[in-house]
Design an enzyme around this catalytic site. Structure first.
Site, PDB file in Angstrom:
ATOM      1  N   LYS A 171      16.964  -0.920  -2.030  1.00  0.00           N
ATOM      2  CA  LYS A 171      15.967  -1.087  -3.097  1.00  0.00           C
ATOM      3  C   LYS A 171      15.390   0.278  -3.507  1.00  0.00           C
ATOM      4  O   LYS A 171      15.154   0.531  -4.698  1.00  0.00           O
ATOM      5  CB  LYS A 171      14.852  -2.014  -2.613  1.00  0.00           C
ATOM      6  CG  LYS A 171      13.700  -2.186  -3.580  1.00  0.00           C
ATOM      7  CD  LYS A 171      14.075  -2.908  -4.864  1.00  0.00           C
ATOM      8  CE  LYS A 171      12.888  -2.951  -5.824  1.00  0.00           C
ATOM      9  NZ  LYS A 171      13.189  -3.654  -7.070  1.00  0.00           N
ATOM     10  N   LYS A 239       4.334   3.280  -6.325  1.00  0.00           N
ATOM     11  CA  LYS A 239       4.389   2.935  -4.895  1.00  0.00           C
ATOM     12  C   LYS A 239       5.828   3.030  -4.388  1.00  0.00           C
ATOM     13  O   LYS A 239       6.102   3.570  -3.315  1.00  0.00           O
ATOM     14  CB  LYS A 239       3.807   1.526  -4.732  1.00  0.00           C
ATOM     15  CG  LYS A 239       3.875   0.900  -3.374  1.00  0.00           C
ATOM     16  CD  LYS A 239       5.050  -0.038  -3.181  1.00  0.00           C
ATOM     17  CE  LYS A 239       5.095  -1.232  -4.100  1.00  0.00           C
ATOM     18  NZ  LYS A 239       6.224  -2.135  -3.829  1.00  0.00           N
TER      19      LYS A 239
HETATM   20  P1  NAD Z   1       1.732  -8.888  -8.013  1.00  0.00           P
HETATM   21  O1  NAD Z   1       0.637  -7.911  -7.796  1.00  0.00           O
HETATM   22  O2  NAD Z   1       1.872  -9.586  -9.319  1.00  0.00           O
HETATM   23  O3  NAD Z   1       1.652 -10.059  -6.890  1.00  0.00           O
HETATM   24  C1  NAD Z   1       1.283  -9.871  -5.561  1.00  0.00           C
HETATM   25  C2  NAD Z   1       0.570 -11.140  -5.091  1.00  0.00           C
HETATM   26  O4  NAD Z   1       0.247 -10.994  -3.702  1.00  0.00           O
HETATM   27  C3  NAD Z   1      -0.760 -11.397  -5.827  1.00  0.00           C
HETATM   28  O5  NAD Z   1      -0.787 -12.748  -6.263  1.00  0.00           O
HETATM   29  C4  NAD Z   1      -1.830 -11.167  -4.758  1.00  0.00           C
HETATM   30  O6  NAD Z   1      -2.949 -12.024  -4.922  1.00  0.00           O
HETATM   31  C5  NAD Z   1      -1.057 -11.504  -3.500  1.00  0.00           C
HETATM   32  N1  NAD Z   1      -1.583 -10.834  -2.316  1.00  0.00           N
HETATM   33  C6  NAD Z   1      -1.879  -9.517  -2.162  1.00  0.00           C
HETATM   34  N2  NAD Z   1      -2.295  -9.276  -0.912  1.00  0.00           N
HETATM   35  C7  NAD Z   1      -2.291 -10.478  -0.271  1.00  0.00           C
HETATM   36  C8  NAD Z   1      -2.601 -10.898   1.043  1.00  0.00           C
HETATM   37  N3  NAD Z   1      -3.067 -10.039   1.941  1.00  0.00           N
HETATM   38  N4  NAD Z   1      -2.446 -12.203   1.354  1.00  0.00           N
HETATM   39  C9  NAD Z   1      -1.999 -13.088   0.443  1.00  0.00           C
HETATM   40  N5  NAD Z   1      -1.670 -12.744  -0.829  1.00  0.00           N
HETATM   41  C10 NAD Z   1      -1.817 -11.470  -1.161  1.00  0.00           C
HETATM   42  O7  NAD Z   1       3.078  -8.132  -7.624  1.00  0.00           O
HETATM   43  P2  NAD Z   1       4.596  -8.514  -8.038  1.00  0.00           P
HETATM   44  O8  NAD Z   1       4.929  -7.858  -9.325  1.00  0.00           O
HETATM   45  O9  NAD Z   1       4.807  -9.977  -7.866  1.00  0.00           O
HETATM   46  O10 NAD Z   1       5.391  -7.700  -6.907  1.00  0.00           O
HETATM   47  C11 NAD Z   1       5.511  -8.166  -5.571  1.00  0.00           C
HETATM   48  C12 NAD Z   1       6.521  -7.277  -4.849  1.00  0.00           C
HETATM   49  O11 NAD Z   1       7.781  -7.362  -5.510  1.00  0.00           O
HETATM   50  C13 NAD Z   1       6.140  -5.788  -4.846  1.00  0.00           C
HETATM   51  O12 NAD Z   1       6.501  -5.211  -3.619  1.00  0.00           O
HETATM   52  C14 NAD Z   1       6.958  -5.222  -5.989  1.00  0.00           C
HETATM   53  O13 NAD Z   1       7.223  -3.844  -5.815  1.00  0.00           O
HETATM   54  C15 NAD Z   1       8.220  -6.076  -5.899  1.00  0.00           C
HETATM   55  N6  NAD Z   1       8.981  -6.220  -7.146  1.00  0.00           N
HETATM   56  C16 NAD Z   1       8.351  -6.476  -8.329  1.00  0.00           C
HETATM   57  C17 NAD Z   1       9.116  -6.601  -9.497  1.00  0.00           C
HETATM   58  C18 NAD Z   1       8.472  -6.880 -10.851  1.00  0.00           C
HETATM   59  O14 NAD Z   1       9.168  -6.735 -11.862  1.00  0.00           O
HETATM   60  N7  NAD Z   1       7.215  -7.257 -10.913  1.00  0.00           N
HETATM   61  C19 NAD Z   1      10.511  -6.477  -9.452  1.00  0.00           C
HETATM   62  C20 NAD Z   1      11.114  -6.263  -8.226  1.00  0.00           C
HETATM   63  C21 NAD Z   1      10.343  -6.141  -7.073  1.00  0.00           C
END
Ligand code: NAD
Length: 298
Positions: A171, A239
Site C-alpha cells: 500500500k 499520513k
Molecule cells: P474516515 O476518516 O472517513 O473514517 C474513519 C472512521 O473511523 C470515522 O468514522 C471515525 O469516526 C472512525 N474512528 C476513528 N477513530 C476511532 C476509534 N478509536 N474507534 C472507533 N472508530 C473510530 O477515513 P476513511 O477515508 O474511511 O479511511 C480509513 C482508512 O482507509 C485510512 O487508513 C485511509 O488511509 C484508508 N484509505 C482511504 C481511502 C479513501 O479514498 N478514503 C482509500 C484507500 C484507503
C-alpha cells in the site's frame, strides 16, 4: 457463517461493512461517531459498546480506521479487540498504517492464539461503494484463505503479497505512485494554462496516449471541475507519505521524489486544504505559478 465485527465506519468503512449484510454475515459494528453506526443498524447490523465488546461476539474483526495510533489503540489498547477476541479469532486491519504496526499486531495476536492479516485497500470511495477494491494482503496463507470469502464481498483484485506487513508495504508503494502522479498531472495542467493552452484539451489528448492513467482521468477531471470534496482527504494521504518516508528511513533508503510531494501536501494543509480531496494538490502548483485553472465550460 463467521460472525464478523467491523470497527471504523467512515468514507470507506461504511460502504465496505454494508456489503457484508446481504451476503448473510452476522455483523456487529462500532464507530466513534454515532451517525454511520445507525445506518448500519438500520441495514441489519448490531452495535456494541467498545472494540472489546465487538470482538467478544465475533470470529473475525475488521478495522478500517484513520491512522496507526487509532489502530494501535483499538486493536492492542485497553478495551481493545485483542482483549475480547476468543482463541482462534482473526483480526483483519484494512486501514493504511505502518508495516511495523501490522507486524506488531500479528505477533500480539499469535500470543493470544489468534491470527492477523494486514489488508489495506486501493480504489477509493467509489471502489468501496462498488465492492471493486484492490486488496493487498500480508499474513499467513491459511489466514488469507479464511479471510478470502469475506474480502471478496468488498473487493475484486485480492492479492496475497507475503508475510505480515507485506500488505502495508504494498500500500505504501501504491501511495507513492498515486501521490507522484497527482503532482505530475498538476504540473502538466499548470504548464498548459500558463502557456495559454486549455488544460481540459490537454487532458483529452493525453488520455489517448502513453500518459494515460486513472489519476489523469479521474483526478484530472476533479482538478478542472474544482471538485475537491473528498474522496480521499489530503491529511490521510499526507499520513500515508509519512508511512512511506518512515519505512524508507528504517530501511536506510532515500525517496527524494516522495519527500518532495509530501512537502507539497504540507503546503496544501498549511493553506487550509487538509480536509479537501488530495487532487486539491493542484492548488499549490497554481499558487506557485500565480494562476488558476479555469473550469472547462468557462
Ligand atoms: P474516515 O476518516 O472517513 O473514517 C474513519 C472512521 O473511523 C470515522 O468514522 C471515525 O469516526 C472512525 N474512528 C476513528 N477513530 C476511532 C476509534 N478509536 N474507534 C472507533 N472508530 C473510530 O477515513 P476513511 O477515508 O474511511 O479511511 C480509513 C482508512 O482507509 C485510512 O487508513 C485511509 O488511509 C484508508 N484509505 C482511504 C481511502 C479513501 O479514498 N478514503 C482509500 C484507500 C484507503
Amino acid at each position: 457463517m463467521e460472525r464478523v465485527g467491523f470497527i471504523g465506519l467512515g468514507i470507506m468503512g461504511k460502504p465496505m461493512a454494508l456489503h457484508l449484510l446481504p451476503a448473510g454475515y452476522p455483523l456487529t459494528v462500532f464507530n466513534r461517531s454515532q451517525g454511520a453506526q445507525n445506518e448500519l443498524i438500520a441495514a441489519g447490523a448490531t452495535s456494541a459498546a467498545s472494540p472489546k465488546d465487538v470482538a467478544a461476539v465475533s470470529d473475525v474483526v475488521i478495522t478500517m480506521l484513520p491512522d496507526s495510533p487509532d489502530v494501535e489503540q483499538v486493536v492492542l489498547g485497553k478495551g481493545g479487540v485483542l482483549e475480547g477476541l476468543h482463541s482462534g479469532g482473526l483480526v483483519i486491519d484494512m486501514s493504511t498504517v505502518l508495516p511495523s504496526l501490522a507486524r506488531a499486531i500479528h505477533d500480539r495476536a499469535q500470543q493470544k492464539g489468534c491470527t492477523a492479516l494486514d489488508a489495506p485497500v486501493s480504489g477509493g470511495q467509489v471502489g468501496a461503494q462498488n465492492a471493486t477494491l484492490s486488496i493487498m494482503v500480508g499474513g499467513s496463507v491459511p489466514a488469507f484463505e479464511r479471510a478470502k470469502p469475506i474480502l471478496e464481498k468488498m473487493g475484486k483484485n485480492i492479492v496475497h503479497v507475503g508475510e505480515a506487513g507485506a500488505g502495508q508495504v504494498t500500500k505504501a508503494a501504491n501511495q507513492i505512485v498515486v501521490a507522484v502522479t497527482i503532482a505530475a498531472v498538476s504540473e502538466a495542467f499548470v504548464l498548459a494554462a500558463k502557456a495559454h493552452v486549455n488544460p481540459s484539451k490537454v487532458r483529452d489528448a493525453l488520455l489517448g496516449g502513453f500518459a494515460h492513467s486513472r489519476i489523469l482521468d479521474l483526478h484530472g477531471s476533479r482538478m478542472l471541475q474544482r471538485r475537491f470534496q473528498p474522496g480521499f482527504k489530503t491529511t490521510l494521504h499526507r499520513k500515508d507519505m509519512a508511512i512511506v518516508l518512515n519505512t524508507a528511513r528504517e530501511l536506510g533508503l532515500a525517496l527524494p521524489v516522495s519527500a518532495a510531494v509530501a512537502e507539497l501536501m504540507n503546503a496544501l494543509i498549511a493553506n487550509g486544504g487538509g480536509e479537501l480531496d488530495h487532487s486539491a494538490l493542484v492548488t499549490v502548483f497554481e499558487k506557485l505559478g500565480n494562476l488558476e485553472l479555469t473550469p472547462p465550460s468557462s
